[in-house]
Design an enzyme around this catalytic site. Structure first.
Site, short mmCIF file in Angstrom:
data_model
loop_
_atom_site.label_atom_id
_atom_site.label_comp_id
_atom_site.label_asym_id
_atom_site.label_seq_id
_atom_site.Cartn_x
_atom_site.Cartn_y
_atom_site.Cartn_z
N ARG A 1 0.93 -1.15 -0.12
CA ARG A 1 0.01 -0.04 0.01
C ARG A 1 0.82 1.42 -0.14
NH1 ARG A 1 -3.75 -0.93 4.75
NH2 ARG A 1 -2.05 -1.71 5.79
N ASN B 1 -6.51 -2.88 1.65
CA ASN B 1 -6.39 -4.10 2.04
C ASN B 1 -7.57 -4.62 2.04
OD1 ASN B 1 -3.78 -4.55 1.98
ND2 ASN B 1 -3.18 -4.38 4.00
#
EC number: 6.2.-.-
Length: 755
Positions: free
Chosen positions: A21, A39
């Site tokens: 990320r 996520n």
């Protein structure tokens, strides 16, 4: 802008807990794109908007520049509607739905973190739990997915303001690193006596001092406790062996650096790459003459199992202690590695005088992995810490979720779902309650972690294996019994992403045959849905059955009888005066089941030439016979091959040649080499004959006997000279640790066949 586009992106694979990320955030902001990343139970989801050329560049670099610990299996892209967002951001994780994401394995300390703990000016100087998105604990601390801090054993450590700032700073490599911590907020080291009472002083200094005094200390690692001593001290190594009840099996040695490893062993480029990889396995290396390691560390072995530090704790300890250290699993022989603090004190208190421990809980025990390099690429002997739970990705899918229960010895289990098989960490030999409990709890953890409710359960055919009994006791599942050696060859096929058919050579110690006898020297034509046995070593009786496995001289008596060579002047018979009783046992067949085992043939030869009459660990006699063999010996014992349509290889011919050379006073190392060469030539001759009858030109080699590098090298070289394509293992071991992959692959193929 007319060329503005908006895309919805989904990334699957090992993309959580590896800095994916933050990487996406940095990449998008660098390209001036807007949107978000997060996520969920499937992996990573992204929405990105901006000029079409920049979005195309974003999608290309998403795979090409992924973080070092990431393994991108699949990227899917669809058009998205709606106005662009303001800027780019990381959004909250979404835990809803069926889990499909992969979890990263534990990764060795990265160079940046290693520099920090060595820098007196850094706030993490000397801190043994330093980590970032590129390294540190993963699998051993995760309780559930998505992989966020509350779902790990770090949940009890609240971030201090400075760590909180790093965690939320997109420019920091600890941005969204779940195990992030520092001396102010993270786990703490402690050094205690065997009763758990703290010892005074700096824990690392006191541990180094204890090693210097020759003490055995227990060290808490990523996946459990290890036992450590000074590897240069014969007295310390002997004391550890006595207390651990490990008489001969080699210990692993941890060294501070590659340079220190080079002082002990010869190391080529491929071996160095494996040693220094993020997996940080134990690597089996050729030992240098005069290497300053106590003989008791690896008695009678020309190799050493060497590993480099893979946690900051190891780095810091070896900076304070000047010698290599033995670092072996923290257990009493045949039991699982200790990983819970109270259990470690109870189990290891009679072995270790002190404990170097900490308060970060380990959620799942995981032994060190063991590897070697063969043919320029890694070959696993034990697949565990650093590799698990990375999946084996197949070019086909499972129609139904599968659990494969593995074998009895060197057990692993595996789960199969979609196009992935996820083999477990090394469980061990399922011969006691403690190991069985580790097996069942591991299965429960994998089912939760990967959201798999098995509909199909594969197991070995042996009815007395604990893994088989576990399988047949399950409710509401379809059971698929898989023959042991078929599973070996299927494992090699799956390891190479192939379905067959192949000529499979499965050589090991024992496996339950479809005729109820003991197999172990098998030539199969196999694919993932079935097999035919087209050849095997001629079976000989095993006098005393399992007793013969532990006492190779008994199998030697059986082979000598088959060769009509039972003569009282042979030293193996003189050393074992009960040989006449054992010979009678073999003749009448009571408690002497027939076995076509290659492993038992090695045992017999090892006993006859005086290597070993009894073993202390599985495969010991065969390993020591290999170690003894002379390098470069060209001699080759002849072997007769008869029969049809099922070929029989007469191992007794090899035994006859061994005895003849012994009587001619031929040096034992030469005999050992000629035996290996003769068996290898017989394997290749059978494959040539089977190619003529089947038209199949690909050979797959599997089974624990093919961890014998001398035999493997000879077989591979000769097969290739005969224009065979040869499949070997790389992702899972050739031994029974790879059986679960084969069972899962077979179960999946049978399910697909019914569609």
């Amino acid at each position: 802008m007319d060329d503005s586009v908006r895309k919805r992106v989904r990334v699957a694979g090992i993309v959580q807990g590896v800095g994916f990320r933050p990487f996406v955030y940095s990449l998008a902001t660098d390209l001036g794109l807007s949107g978000h990343v997060g996520n969920d139970v499937h992996g990573v989801f992204i929405e990105v908007a901006g000029a079409a050329p920049e979005v195309r560049q974003f999608l290309r670099r998403l795979r090409e520049e992924a973080p070092p610990l990431a393994d991108v299996a699949r990227i899917s892209v669809t058009d998205a509607a709606g106005p662009p967002e303001a800027g780019f951001r990381i959004v909250e994780s979404d835990a809803a739905g069926q889990r499909a994401t992969m979890i990263a394995s534990d990764a060795a300390t990265c160079a940046d973190c290693a520099d920090e703990i060595a820098d007196p000016g850094d706030r993490r100087f000397g801190y043994p739990f330093t980590n970032c998105t590129n390294c540190g604990p993963r699998f051993t601390i995760v309780r559930d997915v998505p992989y966020d801090r509350p779902n790990t054993t770090m949940s009890g450590f609240a971030l201090c303001p400075r760590c909180e700032e790093e965690y939320h700073d997109p420019a920091n490599r600890r941005f969204h690193a779940q195990p992030v911590c520092c001396p102010d907020c993270g786990p703490r080291l402690r050094f205690t006596d065997r009763d758990g009472l703290p010892r005074q002083g700096d824990p690392l200094e006191e541990a180094a001092a204890a090693l210097t005094r020759g003490e055995v200390i227990a060290v808490k690692g990523l996946g459990g406790y290890h036992l450590a001593v000074d590897a240069t001290s014969g007295d310390a190594a002997a004391m550890l062996r006595k207390r651990k009840h490990r008489e001969d099996k080699p210990f692993a040695v941890m060294v501070a650096s590659v340079d220190q490893a080079r002082a002990l062993c010869s190391i080529d480029d491929a071996e160095q790459a494996l040693l220094t990889s993020r997996h940080r396995p134990i690597v089996l290396l050729d030992r240098l003459p005069g290497a300053p390691i106590a003989p008791g560390v690896a008695p009678g072995n020309r190799q050493l199992g060497v590993l480099l530090p893979y946690t900051p704790l190891h780095h810091l300890l070896l900076r304070r202690f000047p010698h290599p250290i033995v670092l072996t699993s923290g257990n009493i022989s045949d039991e699982p590695i200790a990983y819970l603090d109270d259990d470690a004190l109870e189990q290891l208190g009679e072995v270790a005088t002190a404990f170097l421990a900490h308060d970060r809980p380990i959620h799942i025990r995981t032994d060190d992995s063991v590897t070697r390099v063969f043919d320029g690429r890694p070959m696993l002997v034990r697949r565990s810490r650093g590799y698990v739970p990375e999946p084996v990705v197949l070019p086909w899918s499972f129609p139904r979720p599968v659990l494969a229960c593995g074998a009895e010895l060197k057990n692993t289990f595996a789960v199969g779902k979609d196009e992935h098989v996820i083999p477990s960490h090394h469980i061990g030999d399922l011969e006691n309650y403690a190991t069985l409990r580790s097996f069942t709890s591991g299965i429960a953890h994998f089912q939760q972690l990967f959201d798999i409710e098995p509909q199909v359960v594969a197991h070995d055919l042996h009815p007395e294996y604990l893994s088989t009994k576990y399988a047949v006791a399950l409710d509401d599942v379809e059971l698929i019994g898989v023959q042991h050696h078929h599973a070996h060859i299927a494992s090699c096929l799956a390891d190479n992403g192939e379905q067959g058919p192949v000529l499979g050579v499965a050589f090991d110690g024992t496996g339950y045959g479809t005729d109820g006898s003991i197999w172990g020297g098998e030539f199969l034509v196999a694919d993932l849905t079935g097999f035919r046995r087209l050849g095997h070593l001629e079976a000989v009786p095993l006098p005393g059955a399992t007793t013969a496995i532990k006492q190779p001289w008994r199998t030697a008596v059986s082979y000598l009888a088959e060769s009509d060579l039972l003569r009282a002047d042979l030293e193996v018979l003189q050393r074992n005066p009960k040989w006449t009783e054992v010979a009678a046992l073999a003749r009448d067949g009571h408690h002497a089941p027939p076995a076509s085992s290659a492993g038992r043939l090695f045992d017999a030869v090892a006993a006859i030439v005086g290597v070993r009459d009894a073993i202390n660990y599985e495969g010991q006699a065969a390993i020591e016979l290999e170690q003894l063999a002379a390098d470069g010996e060209p001699g080759c014992y002849p072997v007769s091959i008869s029969g049809g349509p099922v070929l029989r290889v007469r191992g007794a011919d090899l035994v006859r040649s061994v005895v003849e050379d012994l009587r001619a006073a031929t040096p034992v190392p030469v005999i050992a080499a000629r035996f290996h060469n003769g068996l290898a030539a017989a394997v290749v001759e059978v494959c040539v004959r089977l190619r003529q009858s089947t038209g199949i030109g690909t050979a797959a080699l599997s089974g624990g006997v093919f961890q014998n590098v001398l035999l493997l090298r000879r077989v591979v070289e000769m097969l290739r000279r005969k224009d065979f394509r040869v499949l070997l293992h790389s992702q899972v071991p050739a031994n029974d640790g790879g059986i679960s992959l084969g069972q899962a692959a077979i179960a999946g193929a049978l399910c697909r066949q019914r569609l």
